[in-house]
Motif scaffolding. Structure first.
Motif, PDB file in Angstrom:
ATOM      1  N   PHE A  80      40.781  37.749  64.348  1.00 32.01           N
ATOM      2  CA  PHE A  80      40.768  38.085  62.923  1.00 32.01           C
ATOM      3  C   PHE A  80      39.658  37.375  62.167  1.00 32.01           C
ATOM      4  CE2 PHE A  80      45.579  39.050  63.305  1.00 32.01           C
ATOM      5  CZ  PHE A  80      45.270  40.241  63.944  1.00 32.01           C
ATOM      6  N   ASN A  82      37.357  48.464  58.197  1.00 34.33           N
ATOM      7  CA  ASN A  82      35.988  48.182  58.655  1.00 34.33           C
ATOM      8  C   ASN A  82      35.507  49.204  59.683  1.00 34.33           C
ATOM      9  OD1 ASN A  82      35.851  45.882  57.049  1.00 34.33           O
ATOM     10  ND2 ASN A  82      36.486  44.496  58.700  1.00 34.33           N
ATOM     11  N   ASP A  83      36.446  49.689  60.506  1.00 30.31           N
ATOM     12  CA  ASP A  83      36.089  50.651  61.546  1.00 30.31           C
ATOM     13  C   ASP A  83      36.090  52.096  61.022  1.00 30.31           C
ATOM     14  OD1 ASP A  83      35.774  48.642  63.388  1.00 30.31           O
ATOM     15  OD2 ASP A  83      37.791  48.811  64.216  1.00 30.31           O
ATOM     16  N   ARG A 101      33.145  40.471  59.569  1.00 30.47           N
ATOM     17  CA  ARG A 101      32.711  41.871  59.452  1.00 30.47           C
ATOM     18  C   ARG A 101      32.962  42.409  58.046  1.00 30.47           C
ATOM     19  NH1 ARG A 101      35.246  45.853  63.299  1.00 30.47           N
ATOM     20  NH2 ARG A 101      33.601  47.240  62.582  1.00 30.47           N
ATOM     21  N   THR A 102      34.087  42.014  57.447  1.00 25.76           N
ATOM     22  CA  THR A 102      34.373  42.458  56.080  1.00 25.76           C
ATOM     23  C   THR A 102      33.271  42.005  55.134  1.00 25.76           C
ATOM     24  OG1 THR A 102      36.741  42.381  56.536  1.00 25.76           O
ATOM     25  CG2 THR A 102      36.092  42.414  54.223  1.00 25.76           C
ATOM     26  N   GLU A 158      36.970  39.748  62.084  1.00 29.93           N
ATOM     27  CA  GLU A 158      37.143  40.800  61.074  1.00 29.93           C
ATOM     28  C   GLU A 158      36.805  40.301  59.675  1.00 29.93           C
ATOM     29  OE1 GLU A 158      37.348  43.970  61.485  1.00 29.93           O
ATOM     30  OE2 GLU A 158      37.365  43.558  63.623  1.00 29.93           O
ATOM     31  N   VAL A 174      44.408  43.185  60.553  1.00 27.52           N
ATOM     32  CA  VAL A 174      44.561  44.447  61.288  1.00 27.52           C
ATOM     33  C   VAL A 174      44.238  45.613  60.343  1.00 27.52           C
ATOM     34  CG1 VAL A 174      46.221  45.998  62.381  1.00 27.52           C
ATOM     35  CG2 VAL A 174      46.194  43.572  62.997  1.00 27.52           C
ATOM     36  N   TYR A 229      42.407  45.357  57.572  1.00 25.09           N
ATOM     37  CA  TYR A 229      40.973  45.272  57.250  1.00 25.09           C
ATOM     38  C   TYR A 229      40.130  45.835  58.402  1.00 25.09           C
ATOM     39  CZ  TYR A 229      40.938  42.744  52.787  1.00 25.09           C
ATOM     40  OH  TYR A 229      41.051  42.404  51.463  1.00 25.09           O
ATOM     41  N   GLN A 230      40.556  45.541  59.629  1.00 25.30           N
ATOM     42  CA  GLN A 230      39.809  46.041  60.785  1.00 25.30           C
ATOM     43  C   GLN A 230      39.791  47.571  60.775  1.00 25.30           C
ATOM     44  OE1 GLN A 230      41.001  44.430  64.574  1.00 25.30           O
ATOM     45  NE2 GLN A 230      39.503  45.638  65.702  1.00 25.30           N
TER      46      GLN A 230
END
Lengths: 460, 460
Positions: free
Chosen positions: A174, B432-433, A180-181, A177, B426, B428-429
């Motif tokens: 996480f 993001n994806d 990445r955010t 993530e 999760v 946010y992922q």
């Protein structure tokens, strides 16, 4: 507790956030040894450095005479988003320990990076932006530095490539993530995307990585991509300079209430938090104005200060970085995979190494199950779930407070609570399930790294 | 930005933390409808309630005339561990939006529970302890409430059993570990450990759970285990009472700088944050002293205010709890599994329902991809990674600020930033994806829940 005059949290006013960084080196009689060019064995010049680092940061890296350096207004504005950070009186912990000691902690975790790392991240990103760069590269271990730099780069519109130590990448999906955010590109290290990564993987197949490996990869990408430079979250003089805001705020808050610390405790990986926290106090000590016990706490599984050698060594595993004179376990040292918290760097800040060598501070090492015991006790009474790194300092603060209980001394203890453990729940789970173990390298384990230190003129 | 007189963060002094909770109901002409005994259809008596809730909390639940209620010193001391929370001027967000609007947010995320929930958790745990109970049971959705209660119970030495909505339990494994670190026992709901859980699982095999199911299980365990009571993190009058500290601090901070809000925005699941944030402002509005636009924001996938019915309904899916008159989607309503953030309760606070019914506030619903867009934008400029719940309020605050940009109006917008999103990666992922989708229930979807409301005398 209610009648105490000192509040639970001492918050400074916004205008008490430092407007200058304090450069501890200016007050050191024995300056930290210069970085060396590994090819020539000669001190690295500003010109050589500027291929790797931003120009303004090179100046800061080399400046060991200017005591105070102005913080640009843009960085001061950014600091206002999450600073000043509170200096907390640990009334509840004191009560739980039944100690006459007075315990304070400077809490740097109230920002999304979850640690103090943002203090230097915004500074380094700012100078990169000012230089007109396209982006920066870096490594991250536990992930706080990568997150902090992601935040700073997102704020300034800079591109960011992060190499994350593989074991952390896997234990902390996480964290990736969050980065990445904030728009960062995150690669587990060692990777097949760099020459040095390929070489390390060929020599150590299945390695879980180390900060030293990740640094090598990040530096390679920076020097081979036009418009990029490399930035580092610890170890360097410039980082300690930026982190001095921690200590400066701490000192202002203590002075406001007339509090004199007896003991100052910080965890030490590369030294960024410890160096920042102790800066103004160490300055007083160096100038002979005050005396404090200053304690660096490191993990027993990666004991640079307590079992390392004070010698010139590579900062990275791939041996492409400059040589630094520091307490080191050898650039080939990779902590056991069972080691949960950060603080996994084989070396140590050259500034702190010199100060330790000169007897201005102590160092101690602690084992991780006792660190997590302290973390849990702290979390339950102080309401903050601490990062494993920070919990090294908690462990020693509790131990010192318990000694005061025995002796009846009312010592004032200040420690750095560098961050929160929200992304360390795999390690906490191991602890909660009773599956955490300790690892202390044998002398033979350490000899491998220590026997392979580079040959430098004048060094054994 | 630097020359602004209003700081980035307005921190009150410790002695400005409220010493009394404000009971909004005292100022309401139309009081919220009483809870009913589902068996008799008659208002629940204090005696009936005290089998489920702690005695002092029953008093608070029923008291709709006392405007201010003293906060016990022990709770005030606990509040000092993490309060006052900052009221932040969103200078960076304003700049990014290029809006003449002035945006403020009350940030409740700077504690390990990651949200405002701790304000009521410590109060409820305190009264349970004072009553000599062994422990309490509860439900948790997104996990903030369960974490907050774990912290409060650990602090006071109370036993805690948490039923966690299964979809959150699976999406947020680390939330469970935080609760365990604080000593709580966590069970995914619906479970086979209760009669009501078994019944729900038999009727809806494979369900991902809902707050309504988890409440049923927690209540069952509380009433069948001597020395236990049930505590709830939202919806109830007592919870809104405790959460009034949010609004009281916000008002004190605004008054200090002579700031008059035009619009106050809060996300709404069961109403704990919204009810707490708006309390003193709504009081002024009810007393005819001031006017404010007050906006409740809910997810389009669980739209109690905007598409529900104002009617008596069960608070839980298992239909073992009292009946509450509220905006509801029906106790059988379970939000789509694609719904990422909390705010998944089928009903709403009776107090807020009455106020909305009487026209004192507005409500709007937003879709989750637009919520995460707002979250990401906010994170990148304000440096705080927000909880998905809080991001509902951010979405509408940004939309209102953009309207000001069009009209040129310099409105002052205040919103509640209830917490941080560190355990929501999760979701946010997925965002993001690019894999996040929206879900708006059709009228037919909603009809199922709305057509099965219980029969209550005098209700259609």
């Amino acid at each position: 507790m209610a009648e105490n005059k000192i509040p639970y949290k001492i918050y400074l006013d916004e205008n008490e956030i430092p407007s200058k960084w304090y450069n501890l080196r200016a007050d050191m009689k024995n300056k930290p040894a210069p970085l060396l060019n590994p090819g020539t064995g000669q001190p690295l010049t500003a010109e050589e450095m500027s291929g790797i680092f931003c120009e303004e940061l090179v100046k800061q890296e080399l400046d060991d005479t200017t005591p105070f350096i102005d913080i640009p207004q843009e960085i001061q504005d950014f600091y206002k988003m999450y600073r000043p950070s509170p200096l907390v009186r640990a009334y509840c912990l004191e009560a739980a320990l039944d100690t006459p000691a007075k315990i304070y902690y400077k809490f740097e975790g109230n920002n999304t990076s979850g640690s103090h790392k943002l203090n230097s991240a915004i500074a380094q990103a700012y100078y990169a932006k000012k230089q007109g760069l396209k982006g920066v590269t870096t490594e991250t271990g536990a992930g706080q530095w990568g997150t902090a730099l992601s935040m700073a780069c997102a704020y300034l519109g800079l591109d960011l490539k992060v190499f994350m130590v593989k074991v952390s990448y896997e234990q902390k999906p996480f964290r990736r993530e969050v980065m990445r955010t904030y728009g960062a590109e995150v690669t587990p290290s060692p990777s097949m995307t760099t020459e040095v990564g390929k070489k390390i993987l060929a020599e150590h197949p299945g390695t879980t990585g180390s900060l030293g490996c990740a640094i090598s990869e990040a530096v390679e990408v920076a020097v081979t991509n036009p418009g990029y430079r490399y930035v580092l979250g610890s170890v360097l003089n410039q980082v300690l300079l930026h982190q001095s805001v921690i200590g400066l705020e701490t000192k202002t808050a203590l002075d406001k209430y007339g509090i004199e610390p007896d003991i100052i405790i910080g965890c030490a990986g590369g030294g960024s938090n410890l160096g920042g926290l102790i800066a103004p106090f160490m300055g007083e000590k160096l100038r002979g104005e005050k005396d404090y016990r200053i304690i660096a706490v490191e993990p027993a599984s990666c004991p640079s200060f307590t079992r390392g050698k004070y010698a010139y060594d590579f900062c990275d595993t791939g041996m492409i970085c400059p040589l630094a004179k520091m307490y080191t376990l050898g650039s080939g040292f990779i902590p056991s995979a069972n080691h949960a918290g950060g603080l996994r760097f084989h070396g140590m800040s050259t500034t702190l190494s010199q100060l330790y060598h000169d007897g201005y501070m102590e160092a101690t090492s602690v084992e991780q199950t006792s660190v997590f015991e302290a973390a849990q006790q702290f979390a339950r009474v102080e309401g903050i779930l601490p990062a494993p790194e920070s919990s090294h300092a908690i462990r020693v603060a509790i131990d010192e407070a318990l000694k005061c209980k025995e002796t009846g001394e009312e010592k004032t203890i200040v420690f750095g609570l560098t961050g929160t453990g929200y992304f360390d729940m795999v390690a906490y789970q191991k602890f909660n399930d009773g599956e955490m173990t300790d690892y202390i390298p044998t002398d033979e384990d350490l000899a491998k790294g220590l026997n392979s230190l580079p040959k430098v003129p004048g060094q054994d």
